[in-house]
Write an enzyme that holds these catalytic residues in place. Structure first.
Site, PDB file in Angstrom:
ATOM      1  NE  ARG A  37      -4.412  -1.370   1.589  1.00 52.04           N
ATOM      2  CZ  ARG A  37      -5.429  -1.685   2.373  1.00 52.04           C
ATOM      3  NH1 ARG A  37      -5.329  -1.510   3.660  1.00 52.04           N
ATOM      4  NH2 ARG A  37      -6.554  -2.155   1.864  1.00 52.04           N
ATOM      5  CE  LYS A 194     -18.963 -12.498   8.154  1.00 52.57           C
ATOM      6  NZ  LYS A 194     -19.172 -11.222   8.829  1.00 52.57           N
ATOM      7  N   GLY A 352      -6.905  -8.613   0.349  1.00 48.65           N
ATOM      8  CA  GLY A 352      -5.562  -8.813   0.904  1.00 48.65           C
ATOM      9  C   GLY A 352      -5.126 -10.266   0.903  1.00 48.65           C
ATOM     10  N   GLY A 375     -12.558  -4.206   1.040  1.00 49.84           N
ATOM     11  CA  GLY A 375     -13.959  -3.787   1.161  1.00 49.84           C
ATOM     12  C   GLY A 375     -14.364  -2.766   0.105  1.00 49.84           C
TER      13      GLY A 375
HETATM   14  P1  AMP Z   1     -12.324 -13.596   3.700  1.00 47.97           P
HETATM   15  O1  AMP Z   1     -11.768 -12.523   4.597  1.00 47.97           O
HETATM   16  O2  AMP Z   1     -13.799 -13.793   3.871  1.00 47.97           O
HETATM   17  O3  AMP Z   1     -11.907 -13.439   2.255  1.00 47.97           O
HETATM   18  O4  AMP Z   1     -11.682 -14.954   4.214  1.00 47.97           O
HETATM   19  C1  AMP Z   1     -10.323 -15.269   4.122  1.00 47.97           C
HETATM   20  C2  AMP Z   1     -10.041 -16.375   5.082  1.00 47.97           C
HETATM   21  O5  AMP Z   1     -10.858 -17.478   4.779  1.00 47.97           O
HETATM   22  C3  AMP Z   1      -8.622 -16.912   5.040  1.00 47.97           C
HETATM   23  O6  AMP Z   1      -7.977 -16.557   6.230  1.00 47.97           O
HETATM   24  C4  AMP Z   1      -8.785 -18.425   4.927  1.00 47.97           C
HETATM   25  O7  AMP Z   1      -7.970 -19.141   5.827  1.00 47.97           O
HETATM   26  C5  AMP Z   1     -10.237 -18.618   5.300  1.00 47.97           C
HETATM   27  N1  AMP Z   1     -10.801 -19.824   4.696  1.00 47.97           N
HETATM   28  C6  AMP Z   1     -10.802 -20.176   3.407  1.00 47.97           C
HETATM   29  N2  AMP Z   1     -11.365 -21.376   3.229  1.00 47.97           N
HETATM   30  C7  AMP Z   1     -11.741 -21.809   4.440  1.00 47.97           C
HETATM   31  C8  AMP Z   1     -12.377 -22.999   4.905  1.00 47.97           C
HETATM   32  N3  AMP Z   1     -12.734 -23.968   4.057  1.00 47.97           N
HETATM   33  N4  AMP Z   1     -12.613 -23.114   6.227  1.00 47.97           N
HETATM   34  C9  AMP Z   1     -12.250 -22.127   7.065  1.00 47.97           C
HETATM   35  N5  AMP Z   1     -11.643 -20.997   6.700  1.00 47.97           N
HETATM   36  C10 AMP Z   1     -11.387 -20.838   5.386  1.00 47.97           C
END
Ligand code: AMP
Length: 394
Positions: A37, A194, A352, A375
């Site tokens: 950044r 999420k 990120g 975001g």
């Molecule tokens: P986000 O901030 O929603 O893009 O989520 C990113 C995070 O999702 C990363 O830290 C990953 O470790 C986690 N992640 C991805 N796949 C899985 C999964 N199958 N189970 C749990 N966490 C996950």
């Protein structure tokens, strides 16, 4: 929307320029672990310096308690890194309410703007104090444009002259390639933890895209919505109906959708858990396992979605890529997208984690564009108006 006011048209010699940047970098024990950044703001800063302006930089860092100084969130480490990158000293401004003269050709950095009351409340009094520092406003904090905060929203509205910085200009232009200047076939890949974060974007992009891959933790809510077994994988009960709606709409529009057919799973959420592959066919995924990466069948199917795509947007890892045993899906997908980009596809990487994964795969420089916004990019692609953009255009 009309085009952003460009810095190239500004007269800058001898003028004081307030630049809102996004120096919200990850820190570990006071050390910057990723300076992307900061580096992304350099073109604007260097342009302003060469044009003979006095440059005042302002950013937030982390989430300190509103209005309170907290040395853990000081921008001092950013100042040091910036001095190295620019090869010149960076003046330090401790208090935005005590205005001091700024010299042309010099750069100054204001302490974390969230230390002062009013930033996150979009307070006109703080905006007014900031406005007295400068003649010109430059908005270059792409990662913060979705926040109606004083230095992003109220301040530019007070300034007579305001421009988009080069980073915002580039991010904006690249986002348009996913929104209005699309070359088909258009592939969207979403993952990460999420579902709710990505729903608005999915709703907005669904009519535009041709192919959709849903992987990572969020995909299990979609599999659940289809009545398929997911064991104790991550899922969000309150998002099942929304997931079902997305799948229904995708079908109605005739889009190709890929959900995990198999997963690399473990019985516990642990780095050293033993990885085992199971499919999500009825009766095949054990109830006491959780999916932590896409499996080999899914990866193969995802590769076929990548092949031939002309526009590719990817946000969110396919699994827990932070752990070696569960990163194959994410890293291989990064390689596939990089290879397709080499063949002429346009690829934009957002968020990120995904940027970090692409870096880990060693293909970051092969992608068409890596966004600095998480975001903000998701909101832009969801079709929302960003306060920081509206303020620049007002
Ligand atoms: P986000 O901030 O929603 O893009 O989520 C990113 C995070 O999702 C990363 O830290 C990953 O470790 C986690 N992640 C991805 N796949 C899985 C999964 N199958 N189970 C749990 N966490 C996950």
């Amino acid at each position: 929307m009309s085009s952003l006011p460009t810095l190239r048209s500004a007269s800058l010699r001898g003028r004081r320029v307030f630049v809102r940047v996004d120096f919200n970098v990850p820190l570990q024990n006071g050390r910057i672990t990723d300076d992307r950044r900061i580096r992304s703001a350099l073109p604007t800063i260097q342009y302003l310096l060469q044009a003979g302006a006095a440059v005042l930089l302002c950013s937030h860092l982390g989430r300190p308690k509103e209005g309170q100084r907290d040395s853990a969130y000081s921008l001092q480490p950013v100042r040091s890194r910036l001095e190295e990158l620019l090869g010149q000293p960076v003046g330090w401004i401790e208090d935005p309410f005590k205005v001091t003269p700024l010299s042309p050709g010099q750069v100054y950095l204001l302490e974390n703007i969230r230390f002062f009351p009013g930033e996150t409340k979009n307070d006109p009094a703080l905006a007014q104090a900031l406005a007295t520092w400068a003649d010109v406003y430059v908005g270059d904090a792409f990662g913060s444009l979705h926040r109606a905060h004083a230095s992003v929203d109220a301040l530019p509205r007070l300034m007579k002259e305001r421009y988009a910085g080069f980073l915002v200009e580039a991010e904006w232009a690249n986002a348009q390639r996913l929104l209005t200047q699309i070359k088909s076939p258009y592939l969207v890949v979403v993952g990460g933890a999420k579902v709710s974060d990505k729903l608005p974007l999915l709703r907005n992009l669904l009519p535009k895209l041709d192919r959709l891959v849903i992987g990572g933790g969020m995909s299990y809510t979609f599999l659940y919505a289809q009545g398929l077994p997911i064991g104790k994988s991550l899922w969000e009960p309150d998002q099942v109906e929304a997931a079902r709606e997305i799948l229904r709409e995708a079908e109605r529009l005739g889009k190709r959708v890929l959900l995990p057919r198999d997963s690399v799973a473990a019985s516990e959420f642990r780095r050293d858990a033993e990885p085992k592959v199971f499919t999500h066919q009825p009766g095949e995924f054990p109830p006491d396992f959780m999916g932590l990466d896409i499996g080999p069948q899914t990866l193969e199917a995802a590769s076929s979605f990548v092949t031939g795509s002309q526009t590719i947007f990817w946000n969110g890892p396919m699994g827990v890529f932070e752990w070696e045993a569960f990163r194959t899906g994410t890293l291989r997908l990064a390689e596939e997208i990089a290879a397709e980009t080499k063949k002429g596809a346009y690829s934009l990487i957002g968020g990120g984690d995904t940027a970090a994964a692409v870096e880990m795969a060693g293909v970051a420089d092969q992608m068409s564009f890596i966004s600095t916004g998480g975001g903000a990019l998701l909101e832009l692609l969801a079709g929302y108006e960003l306060p920081g953009i509206v303020a620049l255009l007002s």
